[in-house]
Design a protein around this motif. Structure first.
Motif, short mmCIF file in Angstrom:
data_model
loop_
_atom_site.label_atom_id
_atom_site.label_comp_id
_atom_site.label_asym_id
_atom_site.label_seq_id
_atom_site.Cartn_x
_atom_site.Cartn_y
_atom_site.Cartn_z
N SER A 175 -11.41 -10.31 12.79
CA SER A 175 -11.87 -9.44 11.72
C SER A 175 -10.74 -8.51 11.27
O SER A 175 -9.93 -8.06 12.08
CB SER A 175 -13.08 -8.61 12.17
N VAL A 176 -10.70 -8.24 9.98
CA VAL A 176 -9.72 -7.32 9.42
C VAL A 176 -10.35 -5.94 9.36
O VAL A 176 -11.40 -5.76 8.74
CB VAL A 176 -9.29 -7.77 8.01
N PRO A 177 -9.77 -4.93 10.02
CA PRO A 177 -10.39 -3.59 10.04
C PRO A 177 -10.40 -2.97 8.65
O PRO A 177 -9.49 -3.17 7.86
CB PRO A 177 -9.50 -2.81 11.00
N TYR A 178 -11.44 -2.20 8.39
CA TYR A 178 -11.56 -1.52 7.09
C TYR A 178 -10.66 -0.29 7.08
O TYR A 178 -10.61 0.48 8.03
CB TYR A 178 -13.01 -1.10 6.86
N LEU A 179 -9.92 -0.11 6.00
CA LEU A 179 -9.05 1.05 5.82
C LEU A 179 -9.60 1.90 4.69
O LEU A 179 -9.89 1.40 3.61
CB LEU A 179 -7.62 0.61 5.50
N SER A 180 -9.73 3.18 4.95
CA SER A 180 -10.24 4.08 3.92
C SER A 180 -9.23 4.20 2.78
O SER A 180 -8.06 3.86 2.93
CB SER A 180 -10.52 5.46 4.52
N GLU A 181 -9.71 4.73 1.65
CA GLU A 181 -8.83 4.89 0.50
C GLU A 181 -7.68 5.84 0.80
O GLU A 181 -6.56 5.65 0.34
CB GLU A 181 -9.64 5.40 -0.70
N GLU A 182 -7.94 6.89 1.58
CA GLU A 182 -6.89 7.85 1.90
C GLU A 182 -5.80 7.21 2.76
O GLU A 182 -4.60 7.44 2.55
CB GLU A 182 -7.49 9.06 2.63
N ILE A 183 -6.21 6.41 3.74
CA ILE A 183 -5.23 5.73 4.58
C ILE A 183 -4.42 4.74 3.75
O ILE A 183 -3.19 4.64 3.88
CB ILE A 183 -5.92 5.01 5.76
N MET A 184 -5.11 4.02 2.87
CA MET A 184 -4.42 3.06 2.01
C MET A 184 -3.42 3.78 1.11
O MET A 184 -2.31 3.29 0.86
CB MET A 184 -5.44 2.28 1.18
N LEU A 185 -3.82 4.95 0.63
CA LEU A 185 -2.92 5.73 -0.22
C LEU A 185 -1.68 6.15 0.56
O LEU A 185 -0.55 6.06 0.05
CB LEU A 185 -3.65 6.96 -0.75
N GLN A 186 -1.88 6.60 1.80
CA GLN A 186 -0.76 7.01 2.63
C GLN A 186 0.19 5.85 2.90
O GLN A 186 1.42 6.02 2.94
CB GLN A 186 -1.27 7.58 3.97
N VAL A 187 -0.36 4.67 3.07
CA VAL A 187 0.47 3.48 3.34
C VAL A 187 1.27 3.08 2.10
O VAL A 187 2.48 2.88 2.15
CB VAL A 187 -0.41 2.30 3.81
N LEU A 188 0.59 3.01 0.97
CA LEU A 188 1.24 2.53 -0.25
C LEU A 188 2.30 3.49 -0.77
O LEU A 188 3.30 3.06 -1.35
CB LEU A 188 0.20 2.27 -1.34
N THR A 189 2.09 4.80 -0.58
CA THR A 189 3.10 5.75 -1.06
C THR A 189 4.42 5.60 -0.32
O THR A 189 5.46 6.02 -0.84
CB THR A 189 2.62 7.20 -0.91
N ARG A 190 4.41 4.97 0.84
CA ARG A 190 5.63 4.78 1.62
C ARG A 190 6.31 3.45 1.34
O ARG A 190 7.37 3.16 1.91
CB ARG A 190 5.33 4.92 3.11
N VAL A 191 5.72 2.65 0.48
CA VAL A 191 6.32 1.37 0.10
C VAL A 191 7.38 1.62 -0.97
O VAL A 191 7.14 2.40 -1.90
CB VAL A 191 5.24 0.40 -0.43
N PRO A 192 8.56 1.01 -0.88
CA PRO A 192 9.60 1.23 -1.89
C PRO A 192 9.11 0.94 -3.30
O PRO A 192 8.32 0.01 -3.53
CB PRO A 192 10.70 0.24 -1.48
N ALA A 193 9.57 1.74 -4.25
CA ALA A 193 9.10 1.63 -5.64
C ALA A 193 9.35 0.26 -6.22
O ALA A 193 8.52 -0.28 -6.96
CB ALA A 193 9.76 2.71 -6.49
N ALA A 194 10.49 -0.35 -5.92
CA ALA A 194 10.81 -1.65 -6.49
C ALA A 194 9.81 -2.71 -6.04
O ALA A 194 9.39 -3.56 -6.83
CB ALA A 194 12.23 -2.07 -6.08
N TYR A 195 9.41 -2.68 -4.77
CA TYR A 195 8.44 -3.65 -4.26
C TYR A 195 7.08 -3.42 -4.89
O TYR A 195 6.36 -4.36 -5.23
CB TYR A 195 8.37 -3.55 -2.74
#
Length: 411
Positions: free
Chosen positions: A29-49
């Motif tokens: 099973s894939v664990p559910y990630l809240s919107e806030e956690i997802m936001l924290q993860v995506l903001t750390r992804v390089p802009a180009a990617y």
């Protein structure tokens, strides 16, 4: 006394688990990630990617990545890179190749990586919050400056400046005013015209002229025929500093108040104006003074309003751990061009006879180590600019006028 109204607590809805099969046929099973956690993860992804791949994943992610709040947070998280502009000639016209400099800490060496960019035509002048200031590559706009984003390919051509400068021998930089939340371009062609300032999104869409920095022609510390204004050292995109070949002061402009001022140098009465080098180190202005062929002093402008300088380091040949078998270079032939890792590593170019290509050196301040790089021979006239990628974009000039640009990078 009013009685408390009882409430009925509904049973919380359970998030449906997403079940996937692995290569061996087993289920997990894939664990559910809240919107806030997802936001924290995506903001750390390089802009180009994010721009090239992630934003196409689904509509919710596309909307999130395109939001002004996300772009501002992601810009601050993106790694600051060092752009290297290498001069070259195409059809007898000077142009520049743009590359990214990468540092190998283990090998203590540098390498250059190609950047996928449209032909720039002219050099990049400065960078601020992911936006760059360039000479407009369109031949029809050869006397104009342009603000653009290398990642999103958005661009905005500025109107002709009042001095009708050809933008070949002048100083210009792009900055962000945190008080008014506006982007401004500061330009100097000749002090007789004074400084010219353009505000992106300004209501009049016109340049403003600021008198200065000298009250009279006799006050100039240089000879007109022997001096040209160059692009300034930018400190956090807010304060710009110009070397005017004076052993007493440099000329500074804070774009918040738009007032040119003289920033006096430490111990100026004892110094040779031809032995200065200025860099941005850790968000502050650094003065490197070449005391002799075996010593370089490093001063930091700790307090710009108070004009307080502090001597941070002194590079002495007798204390250096030199990592090659060749002779220690003459410090008077070393020229500081950039700083890495918040000023812990300095890059020098070394003029070797009259060759157009010159060697480069790395100096590690804490370890007092100096090393000649093997993978990079620096071409004469190369320029180094700190740049941080961002997802800032706009559809048309009306969005810029609406100050959408400023809102994307407001601290």
């Amino acid at each position: 006394m009013d009685e408390e109204v009882p409430t009925i607590k509904s049973k919380p809805k359970m998030k449906k688990k997403v079940v996937r099969k692995d290569r061996d046929g087993g289920e997990h099973s894939v664990p559910y990630l809240s919107e806030e956690i997802m936001l924290q993860v995506l903001t750390r992804v390089p802009a180009a990617y994010l721009h090239d791949r992630v934003r196409y994943t689904c509509k919710p992610w596309h909307n999130l990545i395109s939001s002004t709040d996300f772009i501002a947070r992601n810009t601050q998280q993106n790694k600051c890179e060092l752009l290297v502009l290498i001069p070259c000639t195409i059809k007898k016209k000077l142009t520049y190749e743009v590359k990214i400099l990468e540092m190998d800490d283990k090998k203590m060496d540098l390498s250059l990586i190609d950047v996928c960019l449209p032909h720039m035509g002219h050099q990049i002048r400065s960078s601020c919050n992911g936006l760059i200031l360039v000479n407009d590559p369109n031949p029809k706009h050869s006397r104009m400056l342009c603000v653009m984003n290398m990642l999103t390919k958005c661009s905005l051509t500025l109107p002709q400046c009042p001095s009708y400068c050809p933008h070949e021998k002048c100083g210009a930089a792009l900055g962000f005013d945190p008080s008014s939340k506006e982007y401004k371009v500061v330009h100097m062609y000749a002090d007789g015209f004074g400084f010219e300032i353009f505000t992106l999104g300004g209501s009049d869409n016109a340049w403003k002229r600021i008198p200065g920095p000298f009250k009279s022609s006799r006050e100039r510390p240089f000879r007109l025929g022997e001096f040209k204004w160059t692009d300034p050292v930018s400190i956090n995109g807010q304060v710009f500093h110009w070397n005017v070949q004076s052993n007493k002061y440099i000329v500074s402009v804070d774009i918040s108040d738009e007032i040119p001022r003289k920033t006096f140098l430490p111990g100026h009465h004892k110094r040779n104006k031809h032995r200065f080098a200025f860099l941005e180190i850790g968000g502050k202005l650094a003065l490197l003074y070449y005391v002799s062929s075996a010593e370089i002093d490093i001063w930091i402008l700790e307090d710009f309003p108070g004009k307080i300088w502090i001597k941070k380091h002194s590079i002495k040949a007798e204390e250096i751990k030199y990592t090659t078998n060749s002779c220690l270079p003459d410090f008077l032939n070393l020229f500081a061009v950039a700083a890495l890792q918040d000023g812990e590593v300095l890059i020098f170019r070394h003029r070797h006879n009259n060759y157009t290509s010159v060697y480069s050196y790395l100096y590690y301040i804490r370890e007092t180590q100096l090393k000649m790089t093997k993978n990079m021979i620096m071409k004469e006239g190369s320029k180094f600019i700190h740049h941080r990628s961002s997802l800032i974009q706009w559809k048309n000039e009306e969005e810029v006028v609406a100050k959408r640009l400023a809102s994307l990078t407001s601290p």
